[in-house]
Write an enzyme that holds these catalytic residues in place. Sequence first.
Site, PDB file in Angstrom:
ATOM      1  CG  ASP A 103      -7.789  -1.692  -0.644  1.00  0.00           C
ATOM      2  OD1 ASP A 103      -7.721  -1.396  -1.400  1.00  0.00           O
ATOM      3  OD2 ASP A 103      -8.296  -1.169   0.567  1.00  0.00           O
ATOM      4  CG  ASP A 144      -9.500   1.922   2.808  1.00  0.00           C
ATOM      5  OD1 ASP A 144      -9.075   2.993   1.976  1.00  0.00           O
ATOM      6  OD2 ASP A 144      -8.933   0.886   2.824  1.00  0.00           O
TER       7      ASP A 144
HETATM    8  C1  LIG Z   1       2.203   0.945  -2.210  1.00  0.00           C
HETATM    9  C2  LIG Z   1       0.939   0.847  -1.882  1.00  0.00           C
HETATM   10  C3  LIG Z   1       0.131   2.059  -2.107  1.00  0.00           C
HETATM   11  C4  LIG Z   1      -1.190   2.114  -1.827  1.00  0.00           C
HETATM   12  C5  LIG Z   1      -1.899   0.981  -1.147  1.00  0.00           C
HETATM   13  C6  LIG Z   1      -3.314   1.175  -0.756  1.00  0.00           C
HETATM   14  N1  LIG Z   1      -3.904  -0.234  -0.491  1.00  0.00           N
HETATM   15  O1  LIG Z   1      -5.183   0.253  -0.215  1.00  0.00           O
HETATM   16  C7  LIG Z   1      -5.277   1.311  -0.168  1.00  0.00           C
HETATM   17  C8  LIG Z   1      -6.284   2.202   0.376  1.00  0.00           C
HETATM   18  C9  LIG Z   1      -6.342   3.645  -0.289  1.00  0.00           C
HETATM   19  C10 LIG Z   1      -7.639   3.633  -1.245  1.00  0.00           C
HETATM   20  O2  LIG Z   1      -6.866   3.820  -2.387  1.00  0.00           O
HETATM   21  C11 LIG Z   1      -7.997   2.225  -1.110  1.00  0.00           C
HETATM   22  N2  LIG Z   1      -7.515   1.608   0.111  1.00  0.00           N
HETATM   23  N3  LIG Z   1      -4.145   2.000  -0.480  1.00  0.00           N
HETATM   24  C12 LIG Z   1      -1.246  -0.132  -0.959  1.00  0.00           C
HETATM   25  C13 LIG Z   1       0.277  -0.297  -1.165  1.00  0.00           C
HETATM   26  F1  LIG Z   1       1.086  -1.425  -1.077  1.00  0.00           F
END
Ligand SMILES: Cc1ccc(-c2noc([C@H]3C[C@@H](O)CN3)n2)cc1F
Length: 330
Positions: free
Chosen positions: A34, A218
Amino acid sequence: TSGSAKTTPEQYDIQYLTPVDIGSPPQTLNLDFDSGSSDLWVFSSKMPSNSVQGQTIYDPSKSKTAKEVKGASWNITYGDKSTSKGVVYRDTVTVGNVTVQAQGVEAATQVSDQFTRDASNDGLLGLAFSGLNTVQPQQELTWFDNAVKSLDHPVWTADLKYHKAGTYDFGVINKSKYAGKISYVNANSTTGFWMFGMSGYSVGNSTFKPSPFQGIADTGTTLALIPSPIVQDYYKAVSGAKVDPFQGGYVFPCSARLPNFVLGIGQTKITIPGKYINYAPIDKSGKTCFGGLQSDDGVGFSIIGDVALKAAFVVFDATPAQPRLGWAQK
Ligand SMILES: Cc1ccc(-c2noc([C@H]3C[C@@H](O)CN3)n2)cc1F
């Protein structure tokens, strides 16, 4: 050193999961890389068993190289309001044959339901800047920030693909993965994100519209969230498209033909094929589909997520004097 790791999409490319080896002997977990956050956290033996439903857990007691970081804790909330929190260990972490000793590994003691329900996701590996790390009382560095000293170049690249596996590379820019030249734009890392400027857009074969806006690259966000006037302009070209407040955005008949969407970035233009923007059916009937382009209303900047990133080869260049993002067609 340099390395390459295969990343595999879940259904509808909702997120991409990459194997990571943690501890000795190695425990392999599949993590969501991420670039929008900076914690490396994992499902762990410290969680209540009913919140682990299919995931692989990290058990520090089974790792000869794990060391608890006494008194440390973490707590994170993601864009969709999902949360996780826990305690901290240091252990050996290898991604695509690049190894970091004593990496901060954040062992979850609690995760929200969205994580428990996602059986194929064993945690996250943050690739934003380390200033966003949530460990207290002392922040941990991201895996990349620990790895960079041993990498041939201070870069990592994302080659995500539509409905098939792609790769994350570290320390190398692999020329066979893109076409033409890479166009670089400066990244503003003071926000902790990979934030950059876009110059405008075009819908289908229409003329390019200059319309500068800022966004973050992102890899952890599924869709592309951009300014609402631009989104409106795009879906004007899609027959039957409308905003469905219950679905939380633009929907359209799954039979609709979707025009390509072009983003102006630096000296290049990234074309997102219309089929990437026909994101997924909203229900089993397969009649109505949800758009991959949606409004960034309420965020304060755009979020250039996987729907857009998978249309490009993206270089995350962390050159200390001036971080930048490189974009190439492929
Ligand atoms: C259940 C779940 C929820 C969210 C995320 C998630 N992972 O990266 C992000 C985006 C949004 C921001 O927060 C930073 N990058 N969101 C992953 C999940 F598996």
